[in-house]
Scaffold this motif. Structure first.
Motif, PDB file in Angstrom:
ATOM      1  N   SER A  51       0.627  -0.897   0.155  1.00 55.05           N
ATOM      2  CA  SER A  51      -0.151   0.004  -0.067  1.00 55.05           C
ATOM      3  C   SER A  51       0.352   0.993   0.062  1.00 55.05           C
ATOM      4  O   SER A  51       0.551   1.952  -0.408  1.00 55.05           O
ATOM      5  CB  SER A  51      -0.933   0.252   0.735  1.00 55.05           C
ATOM      6  N   GLY A  52       2.227   1.391   0.149  1.00 61.63           N
ATOM      7  CA  GLY A  52       2.297   2.416   0.936  1.00 61.63           C
ATOM      8  C   GLY A  52       3.386   2.455  -0.081  1.00 61.63           C
ATOM      9  O   GLY A  52       4.159   3.983  -0.680  1.00 61.63           O
ATOM     10  N   LEU A  55       2.648   1.078  -5.933  1.00 62.63           N
ATOM     11  CA  LEU A  55       2.643  -0.233  -6.828  1.00 62.63           C
ATOM     12  C   LEU A  55       2.189  -0.089  -7.719  1.00 62.63           C
ATOM     13  O   LEU A  55       2.723  -0.049  -9.105  1.00 62.63           O
ATOM     14  CB  LEU A  55       2.019  -1.902  -6.340  1.00 62.63           C
ATOM     15  N   ASP A  56       1.028   1.056  -8.111  1.00 59.47           N
ATOM     16  CA  ASP A  56       0.442   1.152  -9.699  1.00 59.47           C
ATOM     17  C   ASP A  56       1.643   2.151 -10.620  1.00 59.47           C
ATOM     18  O   ASP A  56       1.119   1.640 -11.793  1.00 59.47           O
ATOM     19  CB  ASP A  56      -0.677   1.412  -9.579  1.00 59.47           C
ATOM     20  N   LYS A  57       1.714   3.036 -10.070  1.00 62.90           N
ATOM     21  CA  LYS A  57       3.265   3.134 -11.032  1.00 62.90           C
ATOM     22  C   LYS A  57       4.111   2.541 -11.489  1.00 62.90           C
ATOM     23  O   LYS A  57       4.995   2.586 -12.574  1.00 62.90           O
ATOM     24  CB  LYS A  57       3.279   4.583 -10.227  1.00 62.90           C
ATOM     25  N   ILE A 106      -0.995 -13.470  -4.910  1.00 59.49           N
ATOM     26  CA  ILE A 106      -2.145 -13.210  -6.992  1.00 59.49           C
ATOM     27  C   ILE A 106      -3.171 -12.872  -6.246  1.00 59.49           C
ATOM     28  O   ILE A 106      -4.225 -11.815  -7.223  1.00 59.49           O
ATOM     29  CB  ILE A 106      -1.655 -15.151  -7.343  1.00 59.49           C
ATOM     30  N   SER A 107      -4.146 -13.658  -5.633  1.00 56.80           N
ATOM     31  CA  SER A 107      -5.699 -12.719  -5.817  1.00 56.80           C
ATOM     32  C   SER A 107      -5.870 -11.590  -5.363  1.00 56.80           C
ATOM     33  O   SER A 107      -6.570 -10.830  -6.354  1.00 56.80           O
ATOM     34  CB  SER A 107      -6.279 -14.012  -4.757  1.00 56.80           C
ATOM     35  N   TYR A 108      -4.876 -11.433  -4.229  1.00 57.55           N
ATOM     36  CA  TYR A 108      -5.258  -9.457  -4.016  1.00 57.55           C
ATOM     37  C   TYR A 108      -4.476  -8.809  -5.082  1.00 57.55           C
ATOM     38  O   TYR A 108      -5.065  -7.801  -5.423  1.00 57.55           O
ATOM     39  CB  TYR A 108      -4.478  -9.133  -2.200  1.00 57.55           C
ATOM     40  N   LEU A 109      -3.291  -9.418  -5.324  1.00 57.96           N
ATOM     41  CA  LEU A 109      -2.729  -8.244  -7.094  1.00 57.96           C
ATOM     42  C   LEU A 109      -3.409  -7.964  -7.743  1.00 57.96           C
ATOM     43  O   LEU A 109      -3.483  -8.204  -8.882  1.00 57.96           O
ATOM     44  CB  LEU A 109      -1.338  -8.894  -7.005  1.00 57.96           C
TER      45      LEU A 109
END
Length: 184
Positions: A51-52, A55-57, A106-109
């Motif tokens: 979260s910190g 990650l999307d970037k 994996i499911s979370y990601l």
């Protein structure tokens, strides 16, 4: 565990010599503490907190596969072999996460970051065929999901290739440990 102990030690002006598994500098000299005992139950560790770190970037940055939403995970630590050409940065005792732990990460990601291609960076993911079969049972049912991993040559056979194909494995890297048949 080590980095948490270091942070706490620094915060409390503690003594780094009491923390196992580190090298630290004091008065222009380097000191090595006692080795850190390996964590045997990898499932006891929490899943990584992404979260910190925005990650999307980072997922949009170029990678070796020129794929969007590509991500690397680790499903085990170390190796049961003692090859002289290899190094063991995470201990000498081979430990594996459970498939349910890997599936949870994996499911979370996939859900949170829309990741569609995973690299399982383990050297020996395919050593246990039942474990691979269990993982492929999960991966074959996930839409738009592909993955790659590493195998030793003796761990690949026709049945394994079939499992991997049905489980959406797109790339397999093989560890050619020597070109000499006598050594192999």
């Amino acid at each position: 565990i080590t980095i948490s102990e270091i942070a706490e030690c620094i915060e409390k002006n503690g003594n780094l010599s009491q923390i196992n598994g580190i090298i630290y500098k004091k008065d222009n000299n380097f000191f090595t503490t006692h080795p850190r005992q390996e964590i045997m139950d990898l499932d006891a560790l929490p899943l990584p907190d992404y979260s910190g770190i925005e990650l999307d970037k980072y997922l949009k940055l170029p990678n070796n596969f020129t794929l969007d939403n590509f991500f690397t995970i680790i499903a085990s630590r170390s190796c049961p072999y003692n090859c002289t050409f290899c190094f063991h940065t995470v201990g000498r005792k081979y430990r594996q996460r459970s498939i349910s732990s890997i599936v949870a990460e994996i499911s979370y990601l996939v859900e949170k970051h829309n990741i569609s291609f995973f690299y399982i960076a383990d050297e020996l993911f395919g050593q246990n065929k039942d474990r691979v079969r269990e993982f492929c049972e999960f991966t074959k049912n996930v839409d738009n999901f592909h993955w790659r991993t590493n195998f030793r040559v003796p761990d690949i056979d026709e049945e394994m290739v079939d499992l991997l194909k049905k489980g959406n494995c797109s790339v397999v890297s093989l560890g050619l440990e020597s070109a000499d048949n006598d050594i192999l």
